[in-house]
Design a protein around this motif. Structure first.
Motif, PDB file in Angstrom:
ATOM      1  N   GLU A   1       0.830  -1.210   0.000  1.00  0.00           N
ATOM      2  CA  GLU A   1       0.000   0.000   0.000  1.00  0.00           C
ATOM      3  C   GLU A   1       0.863   1.258   0.000  1.00  0.00           C
ATOM      4  O   GLU A   1       0.604   2.206  -0.751  1.00  0.00           O
ATOM      5  CB  GLU A   1      -0.933   0.010   1.216  1.00  0.00           C
ATOM      6  CG  GLU A   1      -1.827   1.221   1.273  1.00  0.00           C
ATOM      7  CD  GLU A   1      -2.735   1.228   2.499  1.00  0.00           C
ATOM      8  OE1 GLU A   1      -3.319   2.294   2.762  1.00  0.00           O
ATOM      9  OE2 GLU A   1      -2.862   0.196   3.180  1.00  0.00           O
ATOM     10  N   ALA A   2       1.910   1.265   0.820  1.00  0.00           N
ATOM     11  CA  ALA A   2       2.809   2.428   0.866  1.00  0.00           C
ATOM     12  C   ALA A   2       3.509   2.608  -0.476  1.00  0.00           C
ATOM     13  O   ALA A   2       3.642   3.737  -0.971  1.00  0.00           O
ATOM     14  CB  ALA A   2       3.829   2.272   1.991  1.00  0.00           C
ATOM     15  N   LYS A   3       3.933   1.498  -1.089  1.00  0.00           N
ATOM     16  CA  LYS A   3       4.606   1.594  -2.391  1.00  0.00           C
ATOM     17  C   LYS A   3       3.651   2.120  -3.460  1.00  0.00           C
ATOM     18  O   LYS A   3       4.029   2.976  -4.270  1.00  0.00           O
ATOM     19  CB  LYS A   3       5.187   0.240  -2.787  1.00  0.00           C
ATOM     20  CG  LYS A   3       6.379  -0.160  -1.928  1.00  0.00           C
ATOM     21  CD  LYS A   3       7.047  -1.384  -2.490  1.00  0.00           C
ATOM     22  CE  LYS A   3       6.801  -2.577  -1.637  1.00  0.00           C
ATOM     23  NZ  LYS A   3       7.472  -3.793  -2.115  1.00  0.00           N
ATOM     24  N   ALA A   4       2.415   1.640  -3.456  1.00  0.00           N
ATOM     25  CA  ALA A   4       1.434   2.125  -4.435  1.00  0.00           C
ATOM     26  C   ALA A   4       1.123   3.603  -4.202  1.00  0.00           C
ATOM     27  O   ALA A   4       0.997   4.378  -5.163  1.00  0.00           O
ATOM     28  CB  ALA A   4       0.156   1.289  -4.359  1.00  0.00           C
ATOM     29  N   THR A   5       1.021   4.015  -2.961  1.00  0.00           N
ATOM     30  CA  THR A   5       0.757   5.421  -2.639  1.00  0.00           C
ATOM     31  C   THR A   5       1.899   6.305  -3.130  1.00  0.00           C
ATOM     32  O   THR A   5       1.675   7.390  -3.685  1.00  0.00           O
ATOM     33  CB  THR A   5       0.537   5.599  -1.119  1.00  0.00           C
ATOM     34  OG1 THR A   5      -0.586   4.812  -0.722  1.00  0.00           O
ATOM     35  CG2 THR A   5       0.307   7.046  -0.742  1.00  0.00           C
ATOM     36  N   LEU A   6       3.137   5.852  -2.963  1.00  0.00           N
ATOM     37  CA  LEU A   6       4.284   6.619  -3.419  1.00  0.00           C
ATOM     38  C   LEU A   6       4.321   6.694  -4.947  1.00  0.00           C
ATOM     39  O   LEU A   6       4.627   7.752  -5.511  1.00  0.00           O
ATOM     40  CB  LEU A   6       5.576   6.029  -2.868  1.00  0.00           C
ATOM     41  CG  LEU A   6       6.867   6.776  -3.195  1.00  0.00           C
ATOM     42  CD1 LEU A   6       6.791   8.255  -2.800  1.00  0.00           C
ATOM     43  CD2 LEU A   6       8.051   6.089  -2.517  1.00  0.00           C
ATOM     44  N   ALA A   7       3.976   5.606  -5.618  1.00  0.00           N
ATOM     45  CA  ALA A   7       3.931   5.626  -7.085  1.00  0.00           C
ATOM     46  C   ALA A   7       2.884   6.623  -7.574  1.00  0.00           C
ATOM     47  O   ALA A   7       3.129   7.389  -8.510  1.00  0.00           O
ATOM     48  CB  ALA A   7       3.638   4.226  -7.631  1.00  0.00           C
ATOM     49  N   GLU A   8       1.721   6.642  -6.953  1.00  0.00           N
ATOM     50  CA  GLU A   8       0.677   7.610  -7.320  1.00  0.00           C
ATOM     51  C   GLU A   8       1.148   9.036  -7.060  1.00  0.00           C
ATOM     52  O   GLU A   8       0.888   9.939  -7.850  1.00  0.00           O
ATOM     53  CB  GLU A   8      -0.618   7.326  -6.556  1.00  0.00           C
ATOM     54  CG  GLU A   8      -1.341   6.082  -6.999  1.00  0.00           C
ATOM     55  CD  GLU A   8      -1.915   6.189  -8.405  1.00  0.00           C
ATOM     56  OE1 GLU A   8      -2.196   7.320  -8.865  1.00  0.00           O
ATOM     57  OE2 GLU A   8      -2.069   5.143  -9.047  1.00  0.00           O
ATOM     58  N   ALA A   9       1.840   9.242  -5.938  1.00  0.00           N
ATOM     59  CA  ALA A   9       2.363  10.576  -5.621  1.00  0.00           C
ATOM     60  C   ALA A   9       3.370  11.014  -6.678  1.00  0.00           C
ATOM     61  O   ALA A   9       3.372  12.181  -7.101  1.00  0.00           O
ATOM     62  CB  ALA A   9       3.014  10.572  -4.236  1.00  0.00           C
ATOM     63  N   ALA A  10       4.203  10.099  -7.141  1.00  0.00           N
ATOM     64  CA  ALA A  10       5.181  10.434  -8.186  1.00  0.00           C
ATOM     65  C   ALA A  10       4.474  10.888  -9.451  1.00  0.00           C
ATOM     66  O   ALA A  10       4.882  11.870 -10.087  1.00  0.00           O
ATOM     67  CB  ALA A  10       6.084   9.230  -8.464  1.00  0.00           C
ATOM     68  N   LEU A  11       3.403  10.203  -9.829  1.00  0.00           N
ATOM     69  CA  LEU A  11       2.661  10.599 -11.029  1.00  0.00           C
ATOM     70  C   LEU A  11       2.008  11.969 -10.851  1.00  0.00           C
ATOM     71  O   LEU A  11       2.015  12.792 -11.773  1.00  0.00           O
ATOM     72  CB  LEU A  11       1.615   9.545 -11.382  1.00  0.00           C
ATOM     73  CG  LEU A  11       2.183   8.208 -11.860  1.00  0.00           C
ATOM     74  CD1 LEU A  11       1.066   7.200 -12.054  1.00  0.00           C
ATOM     75  CD2 LEU A  11       2.994   8.379 -13.136  1.00  0.00           C
ATOM     76  N   GLU A  12       1.458  12.217  -9.679  1.00  0.00           N
ATOM     77  CA  GLU A  12       0.845  13.528  -9.426  1.00  0.00           C
ATOM     78  C   GLU A  12       1.909  14.630  -9.481  1.00  0.00           C
ATOM     79  O   GLU A  12       1.664  15.712 -10.028  1.00  0.00           O
ATOM     80  CB  GLU A  12       0.136  13.535  -8.076  1.00  0.00           C
ATOM     81  CG  GLU A  12      -0.508  14.860  -7.717  1.00  0.00           C
ATOM     82  CD  GLU A  12      -1.505  15.365  -8.761  1.00  0.00           C
ATOM     83  OE1 GLU A  12      -1.575  16.601  -8.957  1.00  0.00           O
ATOM     84  OE2 GLU A  12      -2.214  14.545  -9.382  1.00  0.00           O
ATOM     85  N   LEU A  13       3.080  14.362  -8.937  1.00  0.00           N
ATOM     86  CA  LEU A  13       4.156  15.356  -8.968  1.00  0.00           C
ATOM     87  C   LEU A  13       4.635  15.599 -10.391  1.00  0.00           C
ATOM     88  O   LEU A  13       5.003  16.727 -10.734  1.00  0.00           O
ATOM     89  CB  LEU A  13       5.307  14.919  -8.064  1.00  0.00           C
ATOM     90  CG  LEU A  13       4.974  14.945  -6.569  1.00  0.00           C
ATOM     91  CD1 LEU A  13       6.061  14.251  -5.764  1.00  0.00           C
ATOM     92  CD2 LEU A  13       4.761  16.376  -6.093  1.00  0.00           C
ATOM     93  N   LEU A  14       4.626  14.573 -11.237  1.00  0.00           N
ATOM     94  CA  LEU A  14       4.957  14.781 -12.650  1.00  0.00           C
ATOM     95  C   LEU A  14       3.984  15.758 -13.286  1.00  0.00           C
ATOM     96  O   LEU A  14       4.379  16.629 -14.054  1.00  0.00           O
ATOM     97  CB  LEU A  14       4.934  13.461 -13.415  1.00  0.00           C
ATOM     98  CG  LEU A  14       6.174  12.597 -13.335  1.00  0.00           C
ATOM     99  CD1 LEU A  14       5.944  11.270 -14.053  1.00  0.00           C
ATOM    100  CD2 LEU A  14       7.383  13.312 -13.920  1.00  0.00           C
ATOM    101  N   ARG A  15       2.701  15.613 -12.970  1.00  0.00           N
ATOM    102  CA  ARG A  15       1.697  16.529 -13.526  1.00  0.00           C
ATOM    103  C   ARG A  15       2.002  17.977 -13.160  1.00  0.00           C
ATOM    104  O   ARG A  15       1.735  18.887 -13.932  1.00  0.00           O
ATOM    105  CB  ARG A  15       0.302  16.155 -13.022  1.00  0.00           C
ATOM    106  CG  ARG A  15      -0.254  14.900 -13.625  1.00  0.00           C
ATOM    107  CD  ARG A  15      -1.663  14.617 -13.087  1.00  0.00           C
ATOM    108  NE  ARG A  15      -2.145  13.345 -13.541  1.00  0.00           N
ATOM    109  CZ  ARG A  15      -2.059  12.197 -12.868  1.00  0.00           C
ATOM    110  NH1 ARG A  15      -1.492  12.178 -11.671  1.00  0.00           N
ATOM    111  NH2 ARG A  15      -2.531  11.074 -13.359  1.00  0.00           N
TER     112      ARG A  15
END
Length: 119
Positions: A75-89
């Motif tokens: 869950e933490a890894k998936a949350t961090l991956a989603e955060a990375a995508l949001e930061l790319l935006r």
């Protein structure tokens, strides 16, 4: 640790705030995965040649890989991956006529991982 690598189509360079993205992703990695800020390292690798689909024209790629020492939940890894995508935006300006293919993954570093710091 963490070891962060960002591969991206070179044509995105002018509109990609790489230092801002790295700082924001380091903060997210500390907050979400419990990493230490001084240990966060990001390597950006521009790719001159990328191909998407049958022709490749009008497409660009960004892939973020975060390597962490084992022990984080899925869950933490998936949350961090989603955060990375949001930061790319937030840190990558869209290019007219270019479809962006962005992805992120968070993985455990291999048990053989070793490092040293020095001059």
């Amino acid at each position: 640790m963490p070891q962060i690598t960002v591969d991206y189509s070179a044509e995105l360079a002018d509109g990609f705030d790489r230092p801002g993205f790295a700082r924001a992703l380091h903060e997210a990695t500390v907050e979400i995965a419990g990493a230490r800020q001084p240990a966060c390292k990001t390597l950006f690798r521009p790719a001159e040649d990328t191909v998407v689909g049958p022709d490749g024209d009008g497409h660009a790629i960004v892939h973020v890989r975060v390597g962490l020492l084992a022990g984080r939940t899925e869950e933490a890894k998936a949350t961090l991956a989603e955060a990375a995508l949001e930061l790319l935006r937030r840190h990558l300006k869209p290019r007219e006529g270019v479809t962006l293919h962005a992805s992120a993954e968070v993985e455990d570093l291999d048990a053989s991982y070793r490092k040293f710091d020095g001059e």
